[in-house]
Design a protein around this motif. Structure first.
Motif, PDB file in Angstrom:
ATOM      1  N   GLY A  15     -20.107  -9.988  11.746  1.00 32.21           N
ATOM      2  CA  GLY A  15     -20.030  -8.606  11.304  1.00 32.21           C
ATOM      3  C   GLY A  15     -18.709  -7.922  11.541  1.00 32.21           C
ATOM      4  O   GLY A  15     -18.496  -6.801  11.058  1.00 32.21           O
ATOM      5  N   THR A  16     -17.793  -8.544  12.276  1.00 33.02           N
ATOM      6  CA  THR A  16     -16.496  -7.916  12.519  1.00 33.02           C
ATOM      7  C   THR A  16     -15.648  -7.948  11.254  1.00 33.02           C
ATOM      8  O   THR A  16     -15.804  -8.822  10.389  1.00 33.02           O
ATOM      9  CB  THR A  16     -15.742  -8.628  13.652  1.00 33.02           C
ATOM     10  OG1 THR A  16     -15.641 -10.030  13.344  1.00 33.02           O
ATOM     11  CG2 THR A  16     -16.469  -8.448  14.979  1.00 33.02           C
ATOM     12  N   VAL A  17     -14.764  -6.978  11.147  1.00 32.27           N
ATOM     13  CA  VAL A  17     -13.952  -6.837   9.954  1.00 32.27           C
ATOM     14  C   VAL A  17     -12.878  -7.918   9.903  1.00 32.27           C
ATOM     15  O   VAL A  17     -12.364  -8.369  10.943  1.00 32.27           O
ATOM     16  CB  VAL A  17     -13.322  -5.431   9.899  1.00 32.27           C
ATOM     17  CG1 VAL A  17     -12.291  -5.243  11.010  1.00 32.27           C
ATOM     18  CG2 VAL A  17     -12.700  -5.150   8.534  1.00 32.27           C
ATOM     19  N   THR A  18     -12.545  -8.342   8.691  1.00 37.66           N
ATOM     20  CA  THR A  18     -11.485  -9.323   8.488  1.00 37.66           C
ATOM     21  C   THR A  18     -10.557  -8.840   7.380  1.00 37.66           C
ATOM     22  O   THR A  18     -10.943  -8.038   6.526  1.00 37.66           O
ATOM     23  CB  THR A  18     -12.051 -10.699   8.081  1.00 37.66           C
ATOM     24  OG1 THR A  18     -12.733 -10.581   6.824  1.00 37.66           O
ATOM     25  CG2 THR A  18     -13.007 -11.229   9.139  1.00 37.66           C
ATOM     26  N   VAL A  19      -9.333  -9.322   7.395  1.00 35.76           N
ATOM     27  CA  VAL A  19      -8.387  -9.113   6.306  1.00 35.76           C
ATOM     28  C   VAL A  19      -7.632 -10.412   6.068  1.00 35.76           C
ATOM     29  O   VAL A  19      -7.455 -11.210   6.992  1.00 35.76           O
ATOM     30  CB  VAL A  19      -7.382  -7.976   6.592  1.00 35.76           C
ATOM     31  CG1 VAL A  19      -8.078  -6.633   6.678  1.00 35.76           C
ATOM     32  CG2 VAL A  19      -6.582  -8.250   7.864  1.00 35.76           C
ATOM     33  N   ALA A  20      -7.197 -10.613   4.840  1.00 36.63           N
ATOM     34  CA  ALA A  20      -6.346 -11.752   4.496  1.00 36.63           C
ATOM     35  C   ALA A  20      -5.270 -11.245   3.549  1.00 36.63           C
ATOM     36  O   ALA A  20      -5.239 -11.593   2.361  1.00 36.63           O
ATOM     37  CB  ALA A  20      -7.163 -12.871   3.869  1.00 36.63           C
ATOM     38  N   PRO A  21      -4.362 -10.394   4.046  1.00 36.37           N
ATOM     39  CA  PRO A  21      -3.419  -9.703   3.168  1.00 36.37           C
ATOM     40  C   PRO A  21      -2.383 -10.638   2.544  1.00 36.37           C
ATOM     41  O   PRO A  21      -2.010 -11.665   3.113  1.00 36.37           O
ATOM     42  CB  PRO A  21      -2.740  -8.688   4.109  1.00 36.37           C
ATOM     43  CG  PRO A  21      -3.670  -8.567   5.273  1.00 36.37           C
ATOM     44  CD  PRO A  21      -4.266  -9.934   5.427  1.00 36.37           C
ATOM     45  N   SER A  22      -1.920 -10.228   1.379  1.00 32.55           N
ATOM     46  CA  SER A  22      -0.796 -10.910   0.741  1.00 32.55           C
ATOM     47  C   SER A  22       0.087  -9.860   0.093  1.00 32.55           C
ATOM     48  O   SER A  22      -0.401  -8.897  -0.491  1.00 32.55           O
ATOM     49  CB  SER A  22      -1.284 -11.916  -0.298  1.00 32.55           C
ATOM     50  OG  SER A  22      -2.008 -11.278  -1.329  1.00 32.55           O
ATOM     51  N   LEU A  23       1.383 -10.037   0.233  1.00 32.13           N
ATOM     52  CA  LEU A  23       2.357  -9.151  -0.400  1.00 32.13           C
ATOM     53  C   LEU A  23       2.437  -9.508  -1.875  1.00 32.13           C
ATOM     54  O   LEU A  23       2.849 -10.613  -2.224  1.00 32.13           O
ATOM     55  CB  LEU A  23       3.716  -9.298   0.269  1.00 32.13           C
ATOM     56  CG  LEU A  23       4.854  -8.438  -0.265  1.00 32.13           C
ATOM     57  CD1 LEU A  23       4.601  -6.968   0.048  1.00 32.13           C
ATOM     58  CD2 LEU A  23       6.193  -8.890   0.339  1.00 32.13           C
ATOM     59  N   VAL A  24       2.016  -8.578  -2.743  1.00 31.87           N
ATOM     60  CA  VAL A  24       1.952  -8.899  -4.173  1.00 31.87           C
ATOM     61  C   VAL A  24       3.120  -8.314  -4.956  1.00 31.87           C
ATOM     62  O   VAL A  24       3.371  -8.737  -6.094  1.00 31.87           O
ATOM     63  CB  VAL A  24       0.624  -8.423  -4.787  1.00 31.87           C
ATOM     64  CG1 VAL A  24      -0.544  -9.161  -4.155  1.00 31.87           C
ATOM     65  CG2 VAL A  24       0.445  -6.916  -4.640  1.00 31.87           C
ATOM     66  N   TRP A  25       3.845  -7.345  -4.377  1.00 29.95           N
ATOM     67  CA  TRP A  25       4.952  -6.739  -5.113  1.00 29.95           C
ATOM     68  C   TRP A  25       5.825  -5.954  -4.155  1.00 29.95           C
ATOM     69  O   TRP A  25       5.347  -5.364  -3.190  1.00 29.95           O
ATOM     70  CB  TRP A  25       4.427  -5.802  -6.196  1.00 29.95           C
ATOM     71  CG  TRP A  25       5.482  -5.085  -6.987  1.00 29.95           C
ATOM     72  CD1 TRP A  25       6.254  -5.592  -7.989  1.00 29.95           C
ATOM     73  CD2 TRP A  25       5.875  -3.708  -6.853  1.00 29.95           C
ATOM     74  NE1 TRP A  25       7.096  -4.629  -8.484  1.00 29.95           N
ATOM     75  CE2 TRP A  25       6.877  -3.462  -7.813  1.00 29.95           C
ATOM     76  CE3 TRP A  25       5.468  -2.665  -6.013  1.00 29.95           C
ATOM     77  CZ2 TRP A  25       7.496  -2.216  -7.948  1.00 29.95           C
ATOM     78  CZ3 TRP A  25       6.069  -1.424  -6.146  1.00 29.95           C
ATOM     79  CH2 TRP A  25       7.078  -1.208  -7.108  1.00 29.95           C
ATOM     80  N   ASN A  26       7.109  -5.969  -4.399  1.00 28.56           N
ATOM     81  CA  ASN A  26       8.038  -5.088  -3.683  1.00 28.56           C
ATOM     82  C   ASN A  26       9.203  -4.756  -4.611  1.00 28.56           C
ATOM     83  O   ASN A  26       9.504  -5.494  -5.549  1.00 28.56           O
ATOM     84  CB  ASN A  26       8.543  -5.723  -2.388  1.00 28.56           C
ATOM     85  CG  ASN A  26       9.354  -6.979  -2.603  1.00 28.56           C
ATOM     86  OD1 ASN A  26       8.798  -8.069  -2.783  1.00 28.56           O
ATOM     87  ND2 ASN A  26      10.679  -6.839  -2.566  1.00 28.56           N
ATOM     88  N   ALA A  27       9.820  -3.606  -4.359  1.00 29.06           N
ATOM     89  CA  ALA A  27      10.941  -3.159  -5.180  1.00 29.06           C
ATOM     90  C   ALA A  27      11.851  -2.287  -4.336  1.00 29.06           C
ATOM     91  O   ALA A  27      11.388  -1.563  -3.439  1.00 29.06           O
ATOM     92  CB  ALA A  27      10.458  -2.378  -6.401  1.00 29.06           C
ATOM     93  N   PRO A  28      13.147  -2.306  -4.575  1.00 22.96           N
ATOM     94  CA  PRO A  28      14.073  -1.471  -3.812  1.00 22.96           C
ATOM     95  C   PRO A  28      13.930  -0.008  -4.170  1.00 22.96           C
ATOM     96  O   PRO A  28      13.598   0.337  -5.307  1.00 22.96           O
ATOM     97  CB  PRO A  28      15.449  -2.010  -4.195  1.00 22.96           C
ATOM     98  CG  PRO A  28      15.255  -2.618  -5.546  1.00 22.96           C
ATOM     99  CD  PRO A  28      13.866  -3.169  -5.538  1.00 22.96           C
TER     100      PRO A  28
END
Length: 240
Positions: free
Chosen positions: A133-146
């Motif tokens: 029941g504990t929270v999970t994340v599996a983040p991924s950087l999908v976009w970046n811009a200057p």
């Protein structure tokens, strides 16, 4: 010193205050008693910006520190636990430094955050729950811009850090930087799967713009001559 505002919310019958501070820690405090609900979570340096609490009910706090790290912390455990981190140096090119002043914005399963290295980032969080029941994340950087472009650098120095929080109106993401550049990016492709954000708005204020962009809630009518109709947002210009 310069510190952000606390996040205030109800959880398990208590009013929580969550905030970062100059003591280099994130605090989880009972608003009624002033006692710590959880031990403070230490970072490597002071915390200047306001924390963001997940708006969809996940026990997550999103916070950046002057140690150059942006973190996702879970607070459904006996102590706050770092689930993911993003370094200011994980993208390039960068300018200025590695601090995180602005608050992140979570919309759907995406997190939007800019940093003093003048890069805007979008992260897919992929939130969920473990079998216990504990929270999970599996983040991924999908976009970046200057936060800059060649035209801006020709008009100003290299002090183009992003020190404000982002704003989203409809499918447009707005942010400003210390070089005075206000940008709007169409993020509809993230929702529809059509592709990465595309820049649709550019305005130069002429000077350091550290305040967060505020989008007017009133929908402008064609021909009303409003500032929103002309520029799409309001922005404060700090003149040195």
């Amino acid at each position: 010193g310069w510190t952000g505002e606390p996040a205030v919310f109800e959880r398990d019958g208590r009013t929580w205050l969550v905030f970062g501070a100059y003591d280099r820690a994130v605090h989880f405090v009972d608003a009624a008693t002033g006692e710590d609900i959880l031990p403070a979570f230490p970072t490597g340096d002071l915390i200047k910006g306001s924390v963001t609490i997940d708006p969809h009910g996940f026990p997550l706090v999103y916070v950046g520190s002057r140690d150059g790290i942006f973190r996702v912390l879970a607070f459904d455990r006996p102590q706050a636990t770092e689930l993911w981190r993003l370094s200011a140096n994980d993208v390039s090119p960068t300018k200025w430094n590695d601090d995180w002043d602005g608050s992140s914005l979570v919309l759907g399963d995406y997190l939007f955050e800019a940093g003093e290295n003048s890069q805007m980032r979008v992260v897919k969080l992929n939130r969920g729950r473990a079998p216990d029941g504990t929270v999970t994340v599996a983040p991924s950087l999908v976009w970046n811009a200057p936060g800059w472009d060649d035209e801006l650098l020709a008009e100003s120095d290299n002090e183009v850090s992003i020190e404000s929080s982002v704003a989203i109106s409809g499918d447009t993401l707005y942010f400003a930087n210390s070089g005075g550049l206000v940008q709007g990016w169409d993020i509809s492709g993230l929702r529809t799967g059509a592709g990465p954000p595309q820049r649709v708005f550019r305005f130069w204020t002429g000077e350091d713009t550290d305040a967060s962009v505020v989008v007017d809630e009133q929908v402008p009518q064609p021909g009303d001559g409003s500032l929103v109709e002309q520029y799409g947002c309001y922005v404060g210009n700090l003149v040195r």
